[in-house]
Design an enzyme around this catalytic site. Structure first.
Site, mmCIF file in Angstrom:
data_model
loop_
_atom_site.group_PDB
_atom_site.id
_atom_site.type_symbol
_atom_site.label_atom_id
_atom_site.label_comp_id
_atom_site.label_asym_id
_atom_site.label_seq_id
_atom_site.Cartn_x
_atom_site.Cartn_y
_atom_site.Cartn_z
ATOM 1 N N GLU A 233 0.808 -1.223 0.000
ATOM 2 C CA GLU A 233 0.000 0.000 0.000
ATOM 3 C C GLU A 233 0.842 1.274 0.000
ATOM 4 O O GLU A 233 0.482 2.245 -0.662
ATOM 5 C CB GLU A 233 -0.944 0.002 1.203
ATOM 6 C CG GLU A 233 -2.026 -1.069 1.113
ATOM 7 C CD GLU A 233 -3.088 -0.913 2.179
ATOM 8 O OE1 GLU A 233 -3.838 0.082 2.144
ATOM 9 O OE2 GLU A 233 -3.158 -1.786 3.062
ATOM 10 N N HIS A 249 8.474 -26.517 3.248
ATOM 11 C CA HIS A 249 7.847 -27.666 2.604
ATOM 12 C C HIS A 249 7.439 -27.381 1.160
ATOM 13 O O HIS A 249 6.852 -28.243 0.505
ATOM 14 C CB HIS A 249 6.621 -28.111 3.410
ATOM 15 C CG HIS A 249 6.956 -28.557 4.799
ATOM 16 N ND1 HIS A 249 7.256 -29.853 5.121
ATOM 17 C CD2 HIS A 249 7.094 -27.849 5.952
ATOM 18 C CE1 HIS A 249 7.540 -29.950 6.418
ATOM 19 N NE2 HIS A 249 7.441 -28.736 6.938
ATOM 20 N N LYS A 339 -12.951 -0.370 -5.440
ATOM 21 C CA LYS A 339 -14.159 -0.316 -4.605
ATOM 22 C C LYS A 339 -15.300 0.391 -5.331
ATOM 23 O O LYS A 339 -16.463 -0.037 -5.257
ATOM 24 C CB LYS A 339 -13.869 0.394 -3.288
ATOM 25 C CG LYS A 339 -12.993 -0.407 -2.333
ATOM 26 C CD LYS A 339 -12.685 0.410 -1.084
ATOM 27 C CE LYS A 339 -11.799 -0.356 -0.127
ATOM 28 N NZ LYS A 339 -11.421 0.462 1.053
#
Length: 346
Positions: A233, A249, A339
């Protein structure tokens, strides 16, 4: 915390022109935000909330509001309470009327949190709202629900100190956790006047032009995630985070065929168990053998001190990296447009 490259004084002065709205003041005033958040009393607002056996405490929040709850999970890891985070359009598990749902949205308009509000009200759960205004303030008034009103002057991600310590005080006033005033006072005293600028200046020079990857132990992963999101951000750059030992892993193998220039930050603490310490050391060796630069940030002290020392080190790094890129750290235009394009949440 890292080797010295340049002091803040030698950081190019003309880079500060990119901080058009003085975003840095939010970083520099963190100790004041601790005081603002914690030195409140919510006993009157929450007098009707019932603490019952088996009660789940669920904080619903996204982004800058959700990270406060993630860090609270780290801080309260050893406490005998059921403290959860819901960061989607609903609360998982069987929600009941005795559960406490804390709806945390700095703007008060986060649609995932509003969706959780609807679920909690439908079930009849106990509800507390934390917001600076917006739709959630409206809903609190209509439903006569406890509202903890936040001041409006912050970008949500910069309100972390305020939101974390408001939430901490709320949990204390609910008698869910013990009094934390001594620890908070100690942290405030430590952070008053503490200078993270040099660390941020130095590490941002290392990260310039590279893709940052942040690793930590499982318990401190919310801190690593906070680093990632602040780099996203503030510096408007891709960054990634993962946990040791999970990355051992899978992700570790990816450095054999790296298609990019990376810089890894290892966040370590004096709480890391011996096997995690050994894994971290081996990871560092493997990365360096594969030509990846590594910075290790080791934090000590109380858990609260470790969390926020590491958090602020990341916040300042992301700020100075933004300036090195010629970017204003304040706006998040792509997110705001996203948005708007989503349209209203019905």
């Amino acid at each position: 915390m890292t080797e010295e490259f340049e002091s803040e004084q030698s950081f190019p002065e003309d880079y500060y022109k990119y901080d058009t709205r003085n975003f840095k003041k939010f970083l520099d005033e963190f100790a004041n935000d601790i005081r603002k958040g914690y030195n409140q009393s919510f006993r009157h607002q929450i007098s009707n909330i019932k603490k019952t056996e088996g009660m789940r405490i669920i904080v619903c929040g996204m982004g800058g509001s959700g990270i406060a709850a993630m860090l609270m999970q780290t801080y309260l890891e050893d406490e005998p309470i059921d403290f959860e985070l819901a960061n989607s359009y609903g609360i998982s598990g069987k929600l009941t009327s005795k559960d406490l749902v804390i709806l945390s949205s700095y703007s008060g308009n986060t649609e995932e949190v509003i969706s959780c509000y609807r679920q909690a009200r439908r079930i009849g759960s106990q509800v507390i709202i934390i917001a600076s205004g917006g739709k959630l303030e409206e809903l609190a008034g209509m439903g006569r629900l406890p509202l903890i009103k936040l001041p409006k002057e912050y970008p949500p991600r910069a309100a972390l100190g305020l939101m974390f310590f408001t939430l901490l005080r709320l949990l204390q006033d609910l008698a869910i956790i013990s009094d934390k005033s001594d620890e908070v006072d100690s942290l405030t005293e430590t952070f008053t006047g503490k200078n993270f600028n040099e660390f941020g200046v130095n590490l941002s020079e290392k990260l310039n032009g590279k893709i940052p990857i942040i690793y930590s132990s499982n318990i401190f992963y919310p801190v690593a995630y906070r680093w990632k999101t602040q780099l996203n951000e503030n510096a408007k750059t891709l960054a990634f985070s993962n946990q040791i030992s999970e990355m051992n892993h899978n992700e570790l193998n990816g450095f054999e065929n790296k298609n990019g220039i990376f810089h890894v930050v290892l966040i370590t603490t004096d709480e890391d168990i011996s096997r995690i310490r050994k894994r971290t050391g081996l990871v560092k060796e493997i990365l360096q053998k594969n030509g990846v630069d590594v910075t290790e940030l080791h934090v000590k002290g109380s858990r609260l001190n470790k969390i926020f020392t590491a958090v602020l080190a990341g916040d300042y790094t992301s700020y100075y990296l933004a300036l090195r890129y010629g970017i204003d750290p304040y706006p998040v235009d792509t997110i705001e447009k996203f948005k708007r394009d989503l349209g209203p949440f019905i």
